[in-house]
Structure formats: structure tokens, C-alpha cells
Design a protein around this motif. Sequence first.
Motif, short mmCIF file in Angstrom:
data_model
loop_
_atom_site.label_atom_id
_atom_site.label_comp_id
_atom_site.label_asym_id
_atom_site.label_seq_id
_atom_site.Cartn_x
_atom_site.Cartn_y
_atom_site.Cartn_z
N MET A 147 -1.89 8.05 7.29
CA MET A 147 -3.52 7.67 6.83
C MET A 147 -3.28 6.18 7.18
SD MET A 147 -5.49 8.82 3.33
CE MET A 147 -4.18 10.45 3.09
N GLY A 148 -4.75 6.10 7.87
CA GLY A 148 -5.44 5.06 8.71
C GLY A 148 -6.20 4.94 7.50
N LEU A 149 -6.50 3.11 7.22
CA LEU A 149 -7.59 2.59 6.14
C LEU A 149 -9.13 3.33 5.68
CD1 LEU A 149 -6.87 -0.66 6.97
CD2 LEU A 149 -5.78 -0.06 5.43
N GLY A 150 -9.69 3.87 6.95
CA GLY A 150 -10.67 4.67 6.70
C GLY A 150 -10.41 5.76 5.90
N GLN A 151 -9.43 6.45 5.89
CA GLN A 151 -9.33 7.99 5.26
C GLN A 151 -8.66 8.07 4.03
OE1 GLN A 151 -6.39 9.16 8.52
NE2 GLN A 151 -7.82 9.85 9.45
N LYS A 152 -8.89 6.81 3.76
CA LYS A 152 -9.05 6.74 1.76
C LYS A 152 -9.45 7.83 0.74
CE LYS A 152 -8.29 3.75 -2.12
NZ LYS A 152 -8.37 2.31 -2.84
N ARG A 153 -9.27 8.90 0.90
CA ARG A 153 -9.77 10.41 -0.31
C ARG A 153 -9.37 9.80 -1.64
NH1 ARG A 153 -6.01 14.16 2.79
NH2 ARG A 153 -6.92 14.02 4.85
N ASN A 154 -9.27 8.92 -2.49
CA ASN A 154 -8.72 8.95 -3.63
C ASN A 154 -10.01 7.94 -3.68
OD1 ASN A 154 -6.72 10.81 -4.53
ND2 ASN A 154 -5.38 8.75 -3.69
N LYS A 155 -10.98 8.71 -4.42
CA LYS A 155 -12.50 7.58 -5.21
C LYS A 155 -12.02 6.90 -6.73
CE LYS A 155 -14.61 8.18 -0.74
NZ LYS A 155 -13.80 7.03 0.29
N LEU A 156 -12.24 5.39 -6.80
CA LEU A 156 -12.57 4.87 -8.35
C LEU A 156 -13.82 5.65 -8.64
CD1 LEU A 156 -11.43 1.71 -7.75
CD2 LEU A 156 -9.89 3.07 -8.49
N VAL A 157 -13.25 6.08 -9.58
CA VAL A 157 -14.56 6.18 -10.79
C VAL A 157 -15.24 5.27 -11.68
CG1 VAL A 157 -15.36 7.69 -13.20
CG2 VAL A 157 -12.83 8.26 -12.32
N VAL A 158 -15.03 4.47 -11.11
CA VAL A 158 -16.17 2.95 -11.57
C VAL A 158 -15.99 2.34 -10.25
CG1 VAL A 158 -16.33 1.17 -13.08
CG2 VAL A 158 -15.92 3.39 -13.92
N PRO A 159 -16.23 2.50 -9.08
CA PRO A 159 -16.38 2.07 -7.64
C PRO A 159 -15.96 -0.31 -8.10
CG PRO A 159 -18.32 3.53 -7.54
CD PRO A 159 -17.41 3.19 -9.04
N GLU A 160 -17.21 -0.62 -8.95
CA GLU A 160 -16.94 -1.86 -9.30
C GLU A 160 -15.53 -2.55 -10.02
OE1 GLU A 160 -18.86 -0.03 -10.62
OE2 GLU A 160 -20.91 0.26 -9.68
N ALA A 161 -14.20 -2.01 -10.35
CA ALA A 161 -13.26 -2.00 -10.31
C ALA A 161 -12.57 -1.91 -9.90
CB ALA A 161 -13.02 -1.05 -11.78
N TYR A 162 -12.81 -2.15 -8.33
CA TYR A 162 -11.78 -2.03 -7.53
C TYR A 162 -10.96 -3.27 -6.95
CZ TYR A 162 -10.10 -1.32 -2.44
OH TYR A 162 -9.50 -1.68 -1.33
N LYS A 163 -11.72 -4.59 -7.04
CA LYS A 163 -11.05 -5.91 -7.05
C LYS A 163 -9.85 -5.71 -8.23
CE LYS A 163 -11.61 -10.34 -6.78
NZ LYS A 163 -12.28 -11.72 -6.60
N ALA A 164 -10.07 -5.19 -9.47
CA ALA A 164 -9.19 -5.84 -10.13
C ALA A 164 -7.93 -4.78 -10.19
CB ALA A 164 -10.46 -5.47 -11.96
#
Length: 74
Positions: free
Chosen positions: A1-18
Motif C-alpha cells: 500500500m502506498g503512502l497516498g492510499q492510507k484508509r485509517n483516518k484518525l477521529v481527531v485529525p489534530e492528534a496525527y503528530k502525537a
Amino acid sequence: MGLGQKRNKLVVPEAYKAMEQFKAEVAREVGITAPADGYWGNYSARDCGAVGGHMVRKMIEDYERRLSGGQNIQ
């Protein structure tokens, strides 16, 4: 799976870095070097599963501790 095909999305996108930092921390704990570029596709499913499993275990432990009124050790 390539980097552009991520299917799992965070419920709180702001928490991505953490969450990425948390993933790297847990990977170190289980003896796996997190990839510098963020691409985990070159790692075995077993290694990725170990990291994910330990992440979930630590999140559940933290939540249970908060429910019981105990201190958060994180």
C-alpha cells in the motif's frame, strides 16, 4: 500500500503528530526502529502488529487508569 492510499483516518485529525510520536515510542519499546520516512510497508506484518498491539494495550491501560481515578503515568 502506498503512502497516498492510507484508509485509517484518525477521529481527531489534530492528534496525527502525537500518534506518530506515540507509535515511534512504542516501536522503540518493542525493539523496532521506526522508519524515518514514516513508511511501514517494508516491515513485516508481525512487527507492525506488535507495535499496534502494544499501542492499544497502553491506550486501554491509560483509559482504565483514568476511569478508576488513578494517576496518568504517560
